[in-house]
Design a protein around this motif. Structure first.
Motif, PDB file in Angstrom:
ATOM      1  N   ALA A 325      66.775  -4.495  64.413  1.00 21.52           N
ATOM      2  CA  ALA A 325      66.293  -3.502  63.450  1.00 21.52           C
ATOM      3  C   ALA A 325      66.242  -4.110  62.049  1.00 21.52           C
ATOM      4  N   ARG A 340      59.682   0.398  61.893  1.00 22.45           N
ATOM      5  CA  ARG A 340      59.911   1.000  63.219  1.00 22.45           C
ATOM      6  C   ARG A 340      58.712   0.741  64.139  1.00 22.45           C
ATOM      7  N   GLU A 343      59.080  -2.881  65.402  1.00 28.21           N
ATOM      8  CA  GLU A 343      60.313  -3.191  66.143  1.00 28.21           C
ATOM      9  C   GLU A 343      60.050  -3.342  67.649  1.00 28.21           C
TER      10      GLU A 343
END
Ligand SMILES: O=C(O)c1cc(C(=O)O)c2c(n1)C(=O)C(=O)c1cc(C(=O)O)[nH]c1-2
Length: 361
Positions: A325, A340, A343
């Motif tokens: 992350a 995000r 990721e």
């Protein structure tokens, strides 16, 4: 007496043969002793072997392939003539390639992977029959210790290899559903390389074997080499066909296969990378800027992986302390992207590297 291996009669071996007679005598040795005649090859080409028996062949033959350039380097070291070395060195290039990922050894690794082996297992040479090693090493010793004429003559089995290769490729493609054209791509190049090499070696032997004794030595060298090939198949046959007596330490079916290949343990739920995982490079694996090629590569023992730009950007941030992350956060800042959103792609990329065992997490 054994009709397959007749001893040349004494008077005949005293006489100086013409170059054409010498060639005929050499071809006759192949006609009687080349490994195309071995029962193991008959079974292999006719589709009579199990997948594990084909694997045993691919694994053991890797050792021969890997040592051929070592053998050729030994031959090269005996040559005092630059012109000769210039020709001979092509053999080493053919096997080693000019860059990582290229060349005959690499193509043989692909063949071994194509029948289910993990590359690392093949490279380790664990599980190779001792008899294979002894035979191959005897070949390297032979070319190092005998005369250059004998060293060159011992390569003349290649005169006979296009026939066996054509038969093998056609037979294996027809008879085994697990063999594809891509798996056997190794042999494509050999069909042009072997005749080129054999023509040169034959011409050399015909011009330099100028006494009955030298001609006898050249014939004995070719006989020796036929035996190097033959005994490797004897050992395979004994261990994996009949009586099926696998020596201690030799490859056992099921070992060294990639997870998921039949007989290999299924991946233990093949772990998927998550945001909280902290990726790191295993010992011995390094990200390196290959300046000659102008790109980053991942260097692992005996292997190099080309990387795309995204993988390089991620791996530059893999330091054994950031988790996935956090890596995504950093890259989000650099590339003005939603961390995000990237990721998931990072996780997939890292999964791929972990599968190749060049990443831990
Ligand atoms: O597939 C075959 O049966 C076969 C045979 C031989 C041979 O006859 O030695 C070689 C190869 N393949 C081969 O691929 C190869 O690179 C090779 C090098 C040499 C040599 O002696 O230098 N033989 C062979």
């Amino acid at each position: 007496m054994n009709a397959i291996f007749p001893t040349p009669d004494a008077a005949e071996s005293e006489r100086l043969l013409t170059p054409e007679e010498l060639e005929a005598a050499l071809r006759d040795i192949g006609a009687r002793r080349y490994h195309i005649l071995h029962p193991f090859h008959r079974l292999l080409h006719d589709g009579k072997l199990s997948k594990d028996q084909v694997r045993a062949w691919a694994l053991n033959r890797y050792y021969y392939q890997a040592m051929i350039p070592v053998k050729d380097a030994a031959v090269l070291a005996r040559m005092h003539d630059a012109e000769l070395r210039r020709i001979w060195r092509q053999r080493i290039v053919d096997h080693d390639g000019d860059a990582p990922g290229d060349g005959g050894i690499e193509r043989w690794l692909k063949l071994a992977e194509g029948v289910g082996f993990s590359r690392d297992y093949v490279l380790s040479t664990d599980g190779i029959l001792s008899a294979t090693k002894f035979a191959v090493e005897a070949y390297v010793h032979f070319v190092s210790e005998r005369t250059l004429l004998e060293a060159i003559a011992s390569s003349l089995t290649e005169m006979f290899s296009p026939t066996i290769i054509s038969e093998r490729v056609a037979g294996m493609l027809k008879n085994y559903d697990f063999i594809t054209k891509e798996t056997l791509a190794y042999f494509d190049k050999r069909l042009t390389q072997a005749p080129r090499d054999a023509d040169f070696a034959l011409d050399y032997v015909k011009r330099h074997a100028t006494t009955p004794e030298l001609q006898r030595q050249a014939m004995a060298a070719l006989t020796f080499k036929c035996n190097v090939l033959w005994v490797q198949l004897d050992a395979l046959y004994f261990a994996y066909v009949s009586p099926g007596m696998i020596p201690p330490d030799a490859w056992q079916p099921g070992v060294g296969l990639v997870a998921g290949a039949d007989g290999a343990p299924q991946p233990a739920g093949a772990k998927k990378t998550q945001g909280t995982d902290v990726p790191r490079l295993p010992r011995g694996v390094r990200l390196r800027n290959d300046e000659t090629r102008g790109k980053y590569v991942l260097l692992a023992p005996e292997r190099t992986f080309d990387l795309d730009d995204n993988a390089v950007a991620v791996l530059k941030l893999v330091d054994g302390s950031r988790n996935v992350a956090q890596i995504a956060d950093e890259l989000g800042k650099i590339y003005a992207a939603d961390p995000r959103a990237i990721e998931a792609d990072i996780c997939t990329m890292l999964d791929g590297l972990a599968e190749k065992r060049v990443l831990e997490r």
